[in-house]
Motif scaffolding. Structure first.
Motif, PDB file in Angstrom:
ATOM      1  N   THR A 246      10.874  16.265  11.977  1.00 45.33           N
ATOM      2  CA  THR A 246      10.300  15.399  10.954  1.00 45.33           C
ATOM      3  C   THR A 246       9.850  16.295   9.815  1.00 45.33           C
ATOM      4  O   THR A 246       9.057  17.213  10.017  1.00 45.33           O
TER       5      THR A 246
ATOM      6  N   ARG B  87       9.220  11.441  20.037  1.00 40.91           N
ATOM      7  CA  ARG B  87       8.649  11.944  18.784  1.00 40.91           C
ATOM      8  C   ARG B  87       9.378  11.443  17.551  1.00 40.91           C
ATOM      9  O   ARG B  87       8.770  10.933  16.603  1.00 40.91           O
TER      10      ARG B  87
ATOM     11  N   TRP C  92       7.764   8.723  14.725  1.00 37.55           N
ATOM     12  CA  TRP C  92       7.540   8.915  13.301  1.00 37.55           C
ATOM     13  C   TRP C  92       8.422   8.008  12.452  1.00 37.55           C
ATOM     14  O   TRP C  92       8.037   7.648  11.344  1.00 37.55           O
TER      15      TRP C  92
ATOM     16  N   ARG D 203       6.777   5.496   9.765  1.00 37.77           N
ATOM     17  CA  ARG D 203       7.216   5.378   8.365  1.00 37.77           C
ATOM     18  C   ARG D 203       7.424   3.918   7.977  1.00 37.77           C
ATOM     19  O   ARG D 203       7.226   3.551   6.823  1.00 37.77           O
TER      20      ARG D 203
ATOM     21  N   GLU E  17      -0.875  12.747  16.674  1.00 39.02           N
ATOM     22  CA  GLU E  17       0.352  13.212  17.322  1.00 39.02           C
ATOM     23  C   GLU E  17       0.056  13.710  18.731  1.00 39.02           C
ATOM     24  O   GLU E  17       0.816  13.443  19.673  1.00 39.02           O
TER      25      GLU E  17
END
Length: 209
Positions: free
Chosen positions: A4, A134, A138, A142, A191
């Motif tokens: 990312t 992961r 993300w 978003r 996270e």
């Protein structure tokens, strides 16, 4: 699986955005090694300058790499493959979007983005919906963050900004550090929460038999 990619942006790229970048990179590497690539740039960069000396000292005190940074001028090319842009103040939003309008829903003030993550963590339904993987996590974030930002309004708009300490007294530097590190800490903590839930956090160095 590609990392990312996060870009932090401020004015000169010698104080706020590089500190945010090294802080995030260090913290996220400890939680999800290889999962993130965090870089920084400035809208009016002091190109090739190192960290402002007081900010560099602060970074070193925190065990961060402050010696390799050199200020970069933000360009449209830098924004091509970015997943998320975190600006240090509201004044940086429009110039970033002028360079890359497609990033409208992927560009946030750092402190606002941190509050969005805290909001997600505090909402049981949203928290349960966060993917374990992961990259998927993300990608989900978003999509969710642009609408969730409406749920974390602030009475004082300046609370979305990290104050600029450049050529200002040490008290301003201390305020900058408090504002910035609280936000980066919240991002890393979010996270870590989900990586631990997924069982993907590596053991501490030196652990094992």
């Amino acid at each position: 699986m590609p990392p990312t990619r996060i870009l932090t942006v401020c004015t000169g790229n010698v104080c706020r955005s590089p500190l945010a970048a090294v802080e995030l990179q260090h913290g996220l590497d400890a939680v999800s090694p290889g999962g993130f690539e965090v870089t920084s740039a400035g809208l009016h960069a002091l190109v090739d300058d190192a960290f402002e000396h007081r900010v560099g000292a602060l970074a070193r005190e925190r065990g961060l790499d402050a010696d390799t940074h050199r200020a970069r001028q933000l360009t449209a090319q830098m924004l091509t493959d970015v997943d998320l842009v975190l600006v240090m103040a509201r004044e940086h939003l429009q110039p970033v979007l002028q360079l890359s309008p497609r990033l409208l829903k992927r560009t946030f003030p750092l402190r606002e983005f941190a509050r969005v993550l805290q909001y997600v963590a505090g909402d049981p339904a949203l928290d349960a919906a966060v993917p374990a993987d992961r990259a998927e996590r993300w990608a989900w974030l978003r999509k969710q963050a642009p609408r969730l930002r409406q749920r974390v309004p602030v009475r004082q708009a300046e609370r979305n900004d990290v104050i600029d300490p450049y050529r200002r007294p040490d008290a301003v530097l201390e305020q900058m550090a408090d504002e910035l590190l609280e936000a980066t800490g919240a991002i890393v903590a979010w996270e870590r929460r989900h990586a631990e839930r997924a069982g993907t956090v590596p053991p501490p160095q030196g652990a094992g038999g």
